[in-house]
Motif scaffolding. Structure first.
Motif, short mmCIF file in Angstrom:
data_model
loop_
_atom_site.label_atom_id
_atom_site.label_comp_id
_atom_site.label_asym_id
_atom_site.label_seq_id
_atom_site.Cartn_x
_atom_site.Cartn_y
_atom_site.Cartn_z
N GLN A 1 0.84 -1.19 0.00
CA GLN A 1 0.00 0.00 0.00
C GLN A 1 0.88 1.25 0.00
O GLN A 1 1.95 1.26 0.60
N VAL A 2 0.41 2.27 -0.65
CA VAL A 2 1.10 3.55 -0.66
C VAL A 2 0.77 4.28 0.63
O VAL A 2 -0.39 4.52 0.94
N LEU A 3 1.82 4.61 1.40
CA LEU A 3 1.63 5.37 2.63
C LEU A 3 1.67 6.87 2.36
O LEU A 3 0.95 7.64 2.99
N ARG A 4 2.53 7.27 1.44
CA ARG A 4 2.69 8.69 1.13
C ARG A 4 3.19 8.82 -0.30
O ARG A 4 4.08 8.09 -0.73
N GLN A 5 2.60 9.74 -1.03
CA GLN A 5 3.06 10.02 -2.39
C GLN A 5 2.85 11.50 -2.66
O GLN A 5 1.74 12.02 -2.54
N ASP A 6 3.94 12.18 -2.97
CA ASP A 6 3.89 13.61 -3.26
C ASP A 6 4.58 13.87 -4.58
O ASP A 6 5.57 13.22 -4.92
N SER A 7 4.06 14.84 -5.31
CA SER A 7 4.67 15.20 -6.58
C SER A 7 4.39 16.67 -6.85
O SER A 7 3.27 17.15 -6.63
N THR B 1 9.50 14.76 -6.24
CA THR B 1 8.61 13.62 -6.09
C THR B 1 9.09 12.74 -4.95
O THR B 1 10.28 12.67 -4.67
N SER B 2 8.16 12.11 -4.26
CA SER B 2 8.52 11.17 -3.21
C SER B 2 7.43 10.11 -3.11
O SER B 2 6.27 10.34 -3.45
N LEU B 3 7.83 8.96 -2.63
CA LEU B 3 6.93 7.82 -2.52
C LEU B 3 7.39 6.98 -1.33
O LEU B 3 8.59 6.75 -1.15
N GLU B 4 6.43 6.53 -0.53
CA GLU B 4 6.73 5.63 0.58
C GLU B 4 5.67 4.54 0.61
O GLU B 4 4.47 4.82 0.58
N LEU B 5 6.12 3.29 0.64
CA LEU B 5 5.22 2.15 0.65
C LEU B 5 5.29 1.45 2.00
O LEU B 5 6.27 1.58 2.73
N ASN B 6 4.27 0.67 2.31
CA ASN B 6 4.23 0.00 3.62
C ASN B 6 5.21 -1.17 3.73
O ASN B 6 5.37 -1.74 4.80
N ASN B 7 5.89 -1.53 2.66
CA ASN B 7 6.86 -2.62 2.72
C ASN B 7 8.29 -2.12 2.92
O ASN B 7 9.24 -2.88 2.79
N GLY B 8 8.45 -0.83 3.22
CA GLY B 8 9.78 -0.28 3.50
C GLY B 8 10.45 0.40 2.33
O GLY B 8 11.52 0.98 2.49
N ILE B 9 9.85 0.35 1.16
CA ILE B 9 10.43 1.03 0.00
C ILE B 9 10.14 2.52 0.08
O ILE B 9 9.01 2.92 0.34
#
Length: 106
Positions: free
Chosen positions: A25-31, A40-48
């Motif tokens: 799941q996407v926890l945070r996504q900014d662009s 741009t930034s992206l954070e997923l719940n699996n640590g990526i």
């Protein structure tokens, strides 16, 4: 030029995306894409995690290039986090990180 900036931002997001999984799941996504820059930034719940920012750089009167600075990180199956930072400019892609092998000194 704006197309190129948008393309680079979307490419960075695609590279950071994991293989398809129903559990991710996407926890945070900014662009934020401007005429001569982007973030741009992206954070997923699996640590990526992935973040990048780029801007147009005037190299000479006739040449310009996009300079991108960013990082991406992931967590391996043993729970260790790995991070790569990079700059990509007129000199190419220049990554740095503990997980990148270094050639022995001759």
């Amino acid at each position: 030029m704006k197309f190129l900036i948008v393309f680079v931002a979307l490419f960075a997001l695609a590279v950071a995306a994991p293989a398809q999984s129903d559990d991710v799941q996407v926890l945070r996504q900014d662009s934020n894409v401007g005429i001569d820059n982007f973030q741009t930034s992206l954070e997923l719940n699996n640590g990526i995690k992935q973040q990048a920012e780029g801007q147009l750089k005037q190299i000479s009167n006739e040449e310009s290039a996009i300079v991108v600075r960013g990082s991406y990180s992931w967590v391996d199956p043993s729970g260790q986090q790995h991070t790569i930072t990079y700059i990509a400019d007129e000199n190419g892609y220049q990554p740095q990180g503990a997980d990148i092998p270094v050639a022995p000194v001759a």
